[in-house]
Write an enzyme that holds these catalytic residues in place. Structure first.
Site, mmCIF file in Angstrom:
data_model
loop_
_atom_site.group_PDB
_atom_site.id
_atom_site.type_symbol
_atom_site.label_atom_id
_atom_site.label_comp_id
_atom_site.label_asym_id
_atom_site.label_seq_id
_atom_site.Cartn_x
_atom_site.Cartn_y
_atom_site.Cartn_z
ATOM 1 N N GLY A 75 -79.824 22.494 22.342
ATOM 2 C CA GLY A 75 -79.737 21.204 22.538
ATOM 3 C C GLY A 75 -78.554 21.203 23.392
ATOM 4 N N CYS A 76 -78.258 19.986 24.112
ATOM 5 C CA CYS A 76 -77.069 19.884 25.024
ATOM 6 C C CYS A 76 -75.748 19.359 24.000
ATOM 7 C CB CYS A 76 -77.113 18.490 25.850
ATOM 8 S SG CYS A 76 -77.353 17.266 25.020
ATOM 9 N N TYR A 77 -75.798 18.890 23.012
ATOM 10 C CA TYR A 77 -74.436 18.741 22.383
ATOM 11 C C TYR A 77 -74.252 19.982 21.490
ATOM 12 C CZ TYR A 77 -74.846 13.689 23.104
ATOM 13 O OH TYR A 77 -74.774 12.423 24.121
ATOM 14 N N PHE A 113 -69.163 20.526 30.016
ATOM 15 C CA PHE A 113 -70.464 20.979 30.913
ATOM 16 C C PHE A 113 -71.329 19.968 31.179
ATOM 17 C CE2 PHE A 113 -71.015 20.981 26.247
ATOM 18 C CZ PHE A 113 -72.503 20.742 26.252
#
EC number: 1.2.1.38
Length: 315
Positions: free
Chosen positions: A116-118, A287
């Site tokens: 996942g992104c986080y 990011f």
């Protein structure tokens, strides 16, 4: 030797579109697409998945599980961009830089679950420190992150970009029930005993993440300093192509973090901000939630699975 075939199931969503864009024009693989009228046809999707060398799933969790159930060809390899399999022991976690040799594990895997992104930012900061014994497994971790609104998916993008811009909220803190679906993923892959406290937010900009983790030195093993935390991260990522650790001396001149600084890339920049007087440290990760946090990471994993490191480097 024939080119490997890659099929993206869900190539009209935010992540799927970007993966398709990143792969378009590649001469080392054949990108398979279905006509618009067949993209949601389960029979045609199943045929495309089973005919592919690698299938990339860019679907909601339930649909991703369904797509995996379509597979009858044992040779098909899968990259799942959903959160459906991120804590499953029979799937390889697709964060190449998280451990020494993990890129090779991904390269030989049959099933890879894209982070996942986080969690990408949180795990990048926490796991090396925990593995080195500098951060106790039971440390009361607190994470705050702000993402561009594209992190909410296609619906969020449409809501922000098709309406009256003056009505867009500048910041929306969410996950107030402290039950965000990324928490188990962070806890597992960062090696934490307890659930971390995680408070995310969306900002009124399209993409990019700034994620921070505050650290109290008094809660770490005796004698651990901010400089040691930085040295650990710098050593861990010394040879990483896509993860950079800001030199400690340079952080003293930084007065703010721009979540959009690395947009359009597959890179991540980590920082360690030390206040020795108060015994406090702030860990940071910047990011692109659509790059290293999604499509860029998927293509990086694809290149590893295809053995296309040179192509990845050139890209």
């Amino acid at each position: 030797m024939s080119q490997p075939t890659v099929y993206i199931d869900g190539d009209q969503g935010t992540t799927g579109l970007l993966i398709h864009e990143r792969l378009r024009g590649r001469i080392d693989l054949q990108l398979v697409t279905l006509p618009d009228a067949e993209r949601k046809d389960p029979v045609r999707r199943a045929e495309a998945i089973n005919a592919a060398d690698i299938a990339i799933l860019c679907l909601p969790d339930a649909a991703a599980r369904e797509a995996v159930g379509f597979i009858r060809n044992p040779a098909v390899r899968v990259i799942d961009a959903s959160s459906a399999h991120r804590t499953q022991p029979d799937w390889v976690y697709g964060f190449p830089e998280m451990a020494n040799g993990h890129a090779q594990t991904i390269a030989h895997a049959r099933r890879v679950t894209n982070p996942g992104c986080y969690p990408t930012g949180a795990i990048a900061l926490l796991r090396p420190l925990q593995q080195a014994g500098l951060l106790p497994r039971d440390y009361p971790v607190s994470i705050h992150a702000v993402s561009g609104y594209s992190g909410g998916g296609r619906a969020a993008v449409d809501a922000f970009e098709s309406g009256d811009a003056s009505q867009a909220k500048p910041l929306q803190v969410y996950g107030l029930a402290l039950a965000h679906k990324h928490v188990p993923e962070i806890q597992l892959h960062a090696g934490l005993t307890n659930r971390p406290m995680f408070v995310p937010a969306y900002g009124a900009y399209r993409q990019g993440i700034v994620l921070t983790v505050p650290i109290e030195l008094r809660l770490l093993p005796a004698g651990v300093t901010g400089e040691q935390l930085h040295a650990c991260l710098a050593h861990h990522y010394a040879d990483a192509r896509h993860v950079d650790v800001t030199p400690l001396a340079d952080t003293q001149a930084i007065t703010h973090l721009d979540p959009q600084a690395l947009n359009g890339t597959n890179d991540m920049r980590l920082g360690v901000f030390v206040n020795a007087e108060h015994g406090q440290v702030l860990l940071s990760a910047v990011f692109d939630n659509l790059g290293k946090g999604a499509s860029g990471a998927a293509v990086q994993n694809l290149d590893l699975m295809l053995g296309a490191a040179d192509v990845a480097k050139a890209a």
